[in-house]
Scaffold this motif. Sequence first.
Motif, short mmCIF file in Angstrom:
data_model
loop_
_atom_site.label_atom_id
_atom_site.label_comp_id
_atom_site.label_asym_id
_atom_site.label_seq_id
_atom_site.Cartn_x
_atom_site.Cartn_y
_atom_site.Cartn_z
N PRO A 188 3.64 4.81 -4.52
CA PRO A 188 3.82 6.15 -5.10
C PRO A 188 3.59 6.13 -6.61
O PRO A 188 3.65 5.08 -7.25
CB PRO A 188 5.29 6.44 -4.81
N SER A 227 -1.71 4.40 -5.27
CA SER A 227 -2.72 3.72 -4.45
C SER A 227 -4.03 4.50 -4.48
O SER A 227 -5.11 3.92 -4.59
CB SER A 227 -2.24 3.61 -2.99
N VAL A 228 -3.92 5.82 -4.41
CA VAL A 228 -5.13 6.65 -4.39
C VAL A 228 -5.85 6.56 -5.73
O VAL A 228 -7.07 6.36 -5.80
CB VAL A 228 -4.77 8.11 -4.04
N ASN A 247 0.84 -1.18 0.00
CA ASN A 247 0.00 0.00 0.00
C ASN A 247 0.89 1.25 0.00
O ASN A 247 2.11 1.16 -0.01
CB ASN A 247 -0.97 -0.01 1.19
N HIS A 248 0.28 2.39 -0.01
CA HIS A 248 1.00 3.66 -0.12
C HIS A 248 1.93 3.67 -1.33
O HIS A 248 3.04 4.18 -1.28
CB HIS A 248 1.79 3.96 1.16
N PRO A 298 4.16 10.59 -3.44
CA PRO A 298 3.83 9.51 -2.49
C PRO A 298 2.34 9.19 -2.52
O PRO A 298 1.50 10.08 -2.67
CB PRO A 298 4.25 10.09 -1.13
N ASP A 299 2.04 7.91 -2.38
CA ASP A 299 0.66 7.41 -2.22
C ASP A 299 -0.23 7.55 -3.46
O ASP A 299 -1.32 6.98 -3.50
CB ASP A 299 -0.08 8.11 -1.05
N SER A 305 -7.74 5.16 -2.08
CA SER A 305 -7.30 5.23 -0.68
C SER A 305 -5.81 4.94 -0.63
O SER A 305 -5.32 4.08 -1.35
CB SER A 305 -8.07 4.20 0.14
N PRO A 306 -5.07 5.66 0.22
CA PRO A 306 -3.63 5.42 0.32
C PRO A 306 -3.33 4.01 0.81
O PRO A 306 -2.25 3.48 0.59
CB PRO A 306 -3.16 6.45 1.35
N GLY A 307 -4.31 3.39 1.46
CA GLY A 307 -4.08 2.05 1.98
C GLY A 307 -4.28 0.97 0.94
O GLY A 307 -4.05 -0.22 1.22
#
Lengths: 518, 332
Positions: free
Chosen positions: A300, A325-326, A297-298, A321-322, A331-333
Amino acid sequence: MILIPTITAAATAGNPRIAPGAGTARAADLLAAAHPLAASTDLARAQTGFSLAFHICFAVFGVGLPWLLLYTEGRWIRTGDEVWYALTRTWARAFAVLFAIGAVSGTVLSFEFGLLWPAFMARYGGALGLPFTLEGFAFFFEAVWLGLYLYGWRRLPARWHWATLFPIAISGTLSTLFIVAANAWMNVPRGVREVDGQVVSAEPLAPFTTPSALPQALHMLVAALMCTGGAVAGVYAVGMLRGRRDLYHRRGLRVGLVTVLAGAPLQLVIGDWAARVVERQQPLKLAAMEGLYRTGNHAPLTLGGFYDARSGQLRYGVKVPDLLSVITGWSPGHTVQGLSAAPAGDRPNAFVVHLAFDSMVGLGSALILFSALVAVVVLRRQRAGRRPYLPTGRWWLLAAVATGPASLLAVLAGWEVTEGGRQPWIVYGRMRVSEAVTTNSGIGWAFGGTLLLYLGLATALGLILRRMATGGPTYDADAPRPPTRGPVVTTTAGNRSAAGGAPVDEPGAGGRVGRGGR
Amino acid sequence: MNAADALLLVMVGGLTAYALLAGADFGAGVWDLVATGPDAPGQRRLIAASLGPVWEANHVWLIFVIVAMFSGFPTAFGVVGGTLELPLALALVGIVLRGSAYVYRAYGGGAAGPDHWWGRVFAVASTVTPFMLGTAGAAMASGQGRPGDPFAPLRSPFGLVAGALAVAGTAFLAAVYLCRDAAAGPATAHLIDGLRRRALASAVVAGALAAALLPLLWLDAPTVADRFMTRGMPFVVVSALGGVGALVLIGRRRYGPARLAAGLAVAGVVWGWAAAQYPDLVVGQVTVRAAAAPPANINALLLAILVGMALLIPALVLLFRVFAQPEPPDDQ
């Protein structure tokens, strides 16, 4: 138009086994140590990639030009305005040559599947039969109606002549959809049951229902329209830069530019959809596109940069960063699969794929930006009532010239992503490129011959198209009369080149009396 | 008859259309190549005018047959691709050069080299292509193509004579077809006599080559030869009657019916070969049964072909009707 942009292995010649950045000595070692098949696989891939790229560069016009001709010839029929007629005649002549080259290079591809990838065709030819057969018919249809269109100026009443463009445009579009469906199935092969490497059943409709089919096909279709619009806009922008700012050039520029700039934002939406399907169906391809090594996750998003296969890092890129995922999971997770999920031998060449993907996205973004800027200017001029609405200053025209090459490059880069990102598979997860390749020893000769032949033909074609594109129409006394008075077609504008001023010899273009051929 | 056989029949139909339509286009290129004397420019203009609107549609029959083959009989396509690569690659070179040279000459206006250069390329490529396709067909009958030996099909006398027969056959068709085109207008009427002589000459050459091919067929392709003498015989008779009939009709200046008869002469050879070939696709290497795709796929293909043909054939009829008379070459 036979648009077989797709089938096959990647468009790269490079040996995917060689890590980019490896010294030449190491590359040579690897080549020597590799199975002899590796060399033949590379040659076959290079030849297929080259043949496809060549075909795509011409086939896109067979898809896009009839739609533009429908507009320009339709305007001529409604208004009797000779400028629309001149544009139509010039584009029709370019279409004739481009279609013929697209047709013969498409024929080459249909044979190449068997000549270069016999095992692939032997195993999956049946599964891909329906889209190919339908594409064959669409192409057949286009060729028949094109014959009527190109040679029917004097034999068909004007409205009928215009109407023949409908079957041409529709079948050109359908052939894109059919052939891309075949490629989509190679990316996401559904509905096939195999026992010991033998296909025992394959759903005939699977290539059309596979999740990648619709986004991929629409992406290519809009791309073909954009390439056509960009090339057309470029031709007239060059003319205007050279000082020919007449109505003929302004209208040509307008039709082309509106096409390419309207397509650009649309392409963003379709491309996003296509990428989401890739994320779900071919996570490794997405990882290669984004140069992502580690699953997690997260994740980039890296803009630009060069993927280093030894370290699994993107060098010189701008890392946000992230963001990956987003984008993919909101979601960054959200966990995004990286290249490390597969053994090294099963990974695509992320150096090439990431570079190609970022090139496509970069070019597309530039086109969208240009589109937005033009839209702002047009809206302001419209509000102020200042004509012409399209900005035609020097820098605007230079940007318009760039839209054609930018679109074409983006298409080729996009195909590199599709094909390179599927590696090492020819049919994703089912058959490797190395299993599919021919064992013939002579493919080095075949590749060399194809290269020479195609480059020669492309050079000649470039000269001919340049001649067609240069200069404006020369209106002579024998101007076209409004078509409402009957199917009267006259020699005119567009048949003459400014360079020599001499009429260009076209079968059936020189008559001055309607229905002269009867 | 099962689905695979039905598809095979459709393919033979497509191949016949290719031979009769595109074959004549190639044959016209052969006559372009050998055109000499004061009438040569007129002949070349007539040839270009009769090809213009139709050659691309005619060419697509080949794509139709190829696609039907790799969709319906994928294994056979793999075998053909792996053993007949040289004649097929050379035929492809011919196809590419013929098509591009034709449009470069018609639309180039000299921008990419003089038009008559492209005319030469067009003519040579038109001759090479049927030769190579004939050789490839012969290798399917003899099974002489081998993986790893691309020259095998071109070393066989049977293959070479078959290639020459294909060239002579297309030239014969073209000469007969062109007679009618030339007779359509007063501007080209003076070309008729030359074309009639060409029709006769190519018929004699094609007949001689066919006679020479028979013993080679026994020698190199005994399996097909056996079937040819039984199953193929009715088609041979059709072919011979068609050939003789075409010459008689040409002699009586009845060019319309002569086209039909000449078409039967060429179609008879294709049908005789196809009948003798069955059930082998490549003799000794792959049969219809072994190569056929799963039945569901073949049924889907047949359905697609049925619908496709229903749409296509009216369009084709329209095309041929609109361009039944070539453009008067003088008008250009």
